[in-house]
Design a protein around this motif. Structure first.
Motif, mmCIF file in Angstrom:
data_model
loop_
_atom_site.group_PDB
_atom_site.id
_atom_site.type_symbol
_atom_site.label_atom_id
_atom_site.label_comp_id
_atom_site.label_asym_id
_atom_site.label_seq_id
_atom_site.Cartn_x
_atom_site.Cartn_y
_atom_site.Cartn_z
ATOM 1 N N SER A 103 0.795 -1.198 -0.105
ATOM 2 C CA SER A 103 0.019 0.040 -0.018
ATOM 3 C C SER A 103 0.946 1.323 -0.018
ATOM 4 C CB SER A 103 -0.896 0.046 1.121
ATOM 5 O OG SER A 103 -1.833 -1.163 1.137
ATOM 6 N N VAL A 104 1.977 1.136 0.935
ATOM 7 C CA VAL A 104 2.832 2.396 1.018
ATOM 8 C C VAL A 104 3.598 2.796 -0.299
ATOM 9 C CG1 VAL A 104 4.524 3.403 2.044
ATOM 10 C CG2 VAL A 104 2.827 2.235 3.509
ATOM 11 N N GLN A 105 3.920 1.903 -1.170
ATOM 12 C CA GLN A 105 4.677 1.465 -2.315
ATOM 13 C C GLN A 105 3.695 2.365 -3.336
ATOM 14 O OE1 GLN A 105 6.403 -2.130 -2.664
ATOM 15 N NE2 GLN A 105 8.378 -1.402 -1.869
ATOM 16 N N ARG A 106 2.495 1.859 -3.078
ATOM 17 C CA ARG A 106 1.428 2.121 -4.282
ATOM 18 C C ARG A 106 1.188 3.698 -4.054
ATOM 19 N NH1 ARG A 106 -3.229 -0.695 -3.082
ATOM 20 N NH2 ARG A 106 -2.133 -2.412 -2.179
ATOM 21 N N TRP A 107 0.933 4.189 -2.855
ATOM 22 C CA TRP A 107 0.842 5.655 -2.356
ATOM 23 C C TRP A 107 2.177 6.361 -3.279
ATOM 24 C CZ3 TRP A 107 -3.527 7.680 -1.613
ATOM 25 C CH2 TRP A 107 -4.459 7.093 -0.893
ATOM 26 N N ARG A 108 3.258 5.961 -2.862
ATOM 27 C CA ARG A 108 4.452 6.570 -3.373
ATOM 28 C C ARG A 108 4.347 6.673 -4.905
ATOM 29 N NH1 ARG A 108 9.254 4.940 -4.648
ATOM 30 N NH2 ARG A 108 11.193 6.236 -4.513
ATOM 31 N N GLU A 109 4.279 5.709 -5.553
ATOM 32 C CA GLU A 109 4.239 5.509 -6.915
ATOM 33 C C GLU A 109 3.116 6.242 -7.438
ATOM 34 O OE1 GLU A 109 3.772 1.518 -8.143
ATOM 35 O OE2 GLU A 109 5.460 0.842 -7.095
ATOM 36 N N ARG A 110 1.905 6.608 -6.838
ATOM 37 C CA ARG A 110 0.759 7.355 -7.561
ATOM 38 C C ARG A 110 1.191 8.931 -7.419
ATOM 39 N NH1 ARG A 110 -4.244 4.806 -4.275
ATOM 40 N NH2 ARG A 110 -4.252 3.044 -5.356
ATOM 41 N N CYS A 111 1.939 9.228 -6.272
ATOM 42 C CA CYS A 111 2.440 10.515 -5.913
ATOM 43 C C CYS A 111 3.637 11.098 -6.933
ATOM 44 C CB CYS A 111 3.016 10.590 -4.468
ATOM 45 S SG CYS A 111 1.747 10.698 -3.314
ATOM 46 N N LEU A 112 4.380 10.073 -7.170
ATOM 47 C CA LEU A 112 5.488 10.469 -7.998
ATOM 48 C C LEU A 112 4.823 10.720 -9.646
ATOM 49 C CD1 LEU A 112 8.378 8.104 -6.883
ATOM 50 C CD2 LEU A 112 8.244 10.239 -6.485
ATOM 51 N N GLU A 113 3.965 9.619 -9.897
ATOM 52 C CA GLU A 113 3.406 9.831 -11.328
ATOM 53 C C GLU A 113 2.582 11.349 -11.347
ATOM 54 O OE1 GLU A 113 0.522 6.544 -11.914
ATOM 55 O OE2 GLU A 113 2.096 5.201 -11.785
ATOM 56 N N ARG A 114 1.985 11.616 -10.287
ATOM 57 C CA ARG A 114 1.081 12.861 -10.160
ATOM 58 C C ARG A 114 2.090 14.327 -10.243
ATOM 59 N NH1 ARG A 114 -4.460 12.399 -11.444
ATOM 60 N NH2 ARG A 114 -4.879 10.432 -10.152
ATOM 61 N N MET A 115 3.193 13.899 -9.289
ATOM 62 C CA MET A 115 4.268 15.029 -9.825
ATOM 63 C C MET A 115 4.825 14.945 -11.101
ATOM 64 S SD MET A 115 6.072 15.158 -5.800
ATOM 65 C CE MET A 115 6.811 13.519 -6.085
ATOM 66 N N LEU A 116 5.115 13.924 -11.657
ATOM 67 C CA LEU A 116 5.459 13.947 -13.078
ATOM 68 C C LEU A 116 4.358 14.497 -14.103
ATOM 69 C CD1 LEU A 116 7.826 10.956 -13.669
ATOM 70 C CD2 LEU A 116 7.593 12.734 -15.436
ATOM 71 N N GLN A 117 3.324 14.448 -13.975
ATOM 72 C CA GLN A 117 2.155 14.827 -14.797
ATOM 73 C C GLN A 117 2.145 16.545 -14.469
ATOM 74 O OE1 GLN A 117 -1.339 12.817 -13.752
ATOM 75 N NE2 GLN A 117 -0.698 11.055 -14.911
ATOM 76 N N ALA A 118 2.332 16.941 -13.295
ATOM 77 C CA ALA A 118 2.331 18.318 -12.923
ATOM 78 C C ALA A 118 3.520 18.959 -13.369
ATOM 79 C CB ALA A 118 2.039 18.574 -11.366
ATOM 80 N N SER A 119 4.635 18.344 -13.578
ATOM 81 C CA SER A 119 5.894 19.146 -13.897
ATOM 82 C C SER A 119 5.789 19.286 -15.376
ATOM 83 C CB SER A 119 7.115 18.421 -13.492
ATOM 84 O OG SER A 119 7.319 17.110 -13.909
ATOM 85 N N SER A 120 5.287 18.120 -16.285
ATOM 86 C CA SER A 120 5.225 18.143 -17.688
ATOM 87 C C SER A 120 4.180 18.899 -18.234
ATOM 88 C CB SER A 120 5.284 16.737 -18.090
ATOM 89 O OG SER A 120 4.109 15.977 -17.692
ATOM 90 N N GLY A 121 2.987 19.002 -17.434
ATOM 91 C CA GLY A 121 1.747 19.672 -18.053
ATOM 92 C C GLY A 121 1.733 20.956 -17.567
#
Length: 121
Positions: A103-121
């Motif tokens: 669960s903790v790893q999934r939360w971390r991966e989701r956050c990293l994806e969201r931060m990547l999307q925010a920085s590229s978009g």
């Protein structure tokens, strides 16, 4: 008291045995007394326990629930950086079972994806 068949409670002790034990010739000494020689020998062999920081914190059920609640709230508030830091700290410092680690790893991966999307978009 009823008489026992097996004789377990039919034990007789002579009153003189109690008197002999109570009036033994052993010297009376404080229970906290320690001779200087005994103290010095213990002192010489003493080594302090040093915690190297390798022990992980064992989370109780309520603490695991609180971790999940906090992660959900931080994700809802879009606080991805702090949630990523929380997940990394939990993985590094806490002793977690397999389900919680996933669960903790999934939360971390989701956050990293969201931060990547925010920085590229």
């Amino acid at each position: 008291m009823a008489e026992q068949d097996n004789g377990l409670f039919a034990i007789e002790v002579d009153a003189d045995d109690y008197a002999g034990t109570a009036a033994s010739d052993t010297p009376v000494m404080s229970r906290t007394y320690q001779s200087q020689e005994a103290f010095n020998s213990i002192k010489a062999s003493y080594t302090a326990n040093i915690d190297g920081g390798d022990t992980k914190i064992k989370l109780r059920k309520k603490e695991v629930q609180l971790l999940g609640y906090a992660a959900g709230e931080m994700y809802f508030e879009r606080d991805y950086e702090n949630l990523t830091a929380l997940c990394e700290r939990a993985l590094d410092l806490c002793e977690l079972d397999v389900k919680v680690i996933d669960s903790v790893q999934r939360w971390r991966e989701r956050c990293l994806e969201r931060m990547l999307q925010a920085s590229s978009g």
